[in-house]
Scaffold this motif. Structure first.
Motif: not given
Length: 389
Positions: A202-205, A220-225, A245-248, A265-266
């Motif tokens: 789990x990342x934190x910022x 952090x957006x849930x889809x951002x790893x 994104x591990x989901x995508x 996202x860029x």
């Protein structure tokens, strides 16, 4: 700095009427006999300002010792910002290098090297922006913001990692450092990764504001790893990292807008979307860049920020390790590249060959390299206002 050049209302300028060397609108100098001699009659304050604006940064740092009035005038936020804007049109030709416990400032054109300090412990260079550099020690117990010219380091206590009821192990942090032009603020972004038994990685910022001298946590957006990699890349008012994104099941570039502290996202070049290869990002000529190792070692630049169609393949090279572009040469015929941890080298765009940078005295070994732009921006006491003198 990205702000347009500010208007110059008289009340915001520090007064120089009482500068010792310019009394009565006249410069004076003592000759060998001790007699004063007029050098330039009726030298107005506006002309004096024009002279100061044209001086190099190191000269201004020395002239701060002339008097308290000169010191306050040169440190004035209006002068610091205006001087930076007038000088920023010149080609940047300096890099800052950390190598073990040593820190260097090098000119990539003249190859002059200046060693600033031999630290008692190894420091990590996390970013460079408008004359300030961001450093951390290996234990991450301290963050330092430092202007190498004015030598006024700001020591920041890192955000404390909150304990959680669930057991976790700390995996490490990556940082970014940049400038919020809308609020005239410098910010440090820290991503920390934790491994929880119940929910995995789990990342934190968090974001630190130099103006407010405070940290805050951001969502952090849930889809951002994010990929644990080098420090963030600053351009166009945002800090950038490679993400996944591990989901995508795809890689992408994600950014933190330093005005809003919001993620976005860029887009990558079409030819790199879904490609399973090593990527690296950087900044070249003020544009976001991305480097791919396969199918060919290509360097791409985003000529218009956030416009996917503006990605342009600048050149392709034959290399065994992925390289990151750092800077153009003054004549724009060469690009300075660095393979991760190695000393940078030149790539000639016309001849399509490589050459060593040729900086003597640095030797071999792991190093971190960032562009460095000389300014008078202070690290400690940033944001203070000077009253008219």
């Amino acid at each position: 700095m990205e702000n347009a050049e500010p208007e110059e209302p008289q009340k915001k300028r520090p007064h120089l009427d009482h500068v010792e060397t310019a009394r009565n609108s006249t410069f004076q100098i003592n000759n060998k006999s001790g007699m004063g001699k007029k050098m330039c009659p009726d030298l107005s304050r506006d002309i004096l300002w024009d002279i100061l604006f044209r001086l190099p940064f190191k000269s201004l740092v020395r002239f701060k010792c002339v008097s308290k009035t000169w010191d306050c005038a040169i440190n004035d936020p209006w002068f610091v910002k205006s001087h930076h804007q007038k000088q920023s049109t010149k080609a940047n030709n300096k890099i800052v290098i950390t190598k073990g416990r040593r820190l260097f400032l090098a000119d990539i054109e003249s190859l002059d090297v200046e060693e600033f300090i031999d630290f008692p412990s190894e420091l990590q260079l996390q970013g460079s922006c408008n004359g300030l550099i961001c450093l951390t020690d290996r234990s991450e117990s301290e963050i330092i913001l430092w202007n190498l010219l004015t030598e006024d380091p700001k020591h920041i206590k890192p955000v404390s990692l909150q304990q959680d009821r669930l057991r976790y192990s700390y995996q490490g942090s990556v940082y970014g450092f940049g400038y919020d032009s809308s609020n005239d603020d410098y910010k440090v972004v820290r991503f920390s990764t934790f491994f929880y038994i119940s929910r995995g990685i789990t990342p934190n910022a968090w974001v630190y504001s130099l103006r407010k001298n405070a940290w805050k946590e951001i969502e952090i957006p849930p889809t951002f790893d994010f990929i644990r990699a080098r420090n963030g890349v600053f351009t166009c008012g945002a800090l950038h990292w490679l993400g996944e994104s591990f989901l995508e099941d795809q890689k992408f570039i994600f950014a933190v807008d330093l005005e809003t502290d919001i993620f976005r996202k860029v887009p990558l070049p079409d030819s790199l979307v879904g490609l399973r290869t090593s990527l690296n990002i950087g900044v070249l000529g003020g544009c976001l860049s991305v480097t791919s190792l396969l199918p060919q070692h290509g360097v791409w630049v985003m000529e218009h920020y956030m416009l996917k169609e503006s990605w342009t393949n600048l050149f392709s090279i034959l290399a065994y390790k992925i390289a990151r572009p750092i800077s153009y040469s003054r004549d724009a015929r060469k690009v300075l590249l660095q393979e991760e941890g190695n000393m940078p080298y030149w790539y000639d765009l016309e001849r399509q060959n490589f050459s060593q940078l040729g900086i003597c005295g640095l030797g071999w070994g792991y190093c971190v390299v960032e562009n460095y732009l000389e300014t008078l921006v202070p690290a400690s006491g940033y944001g203070r206002n000077y009253t008219d003198l």
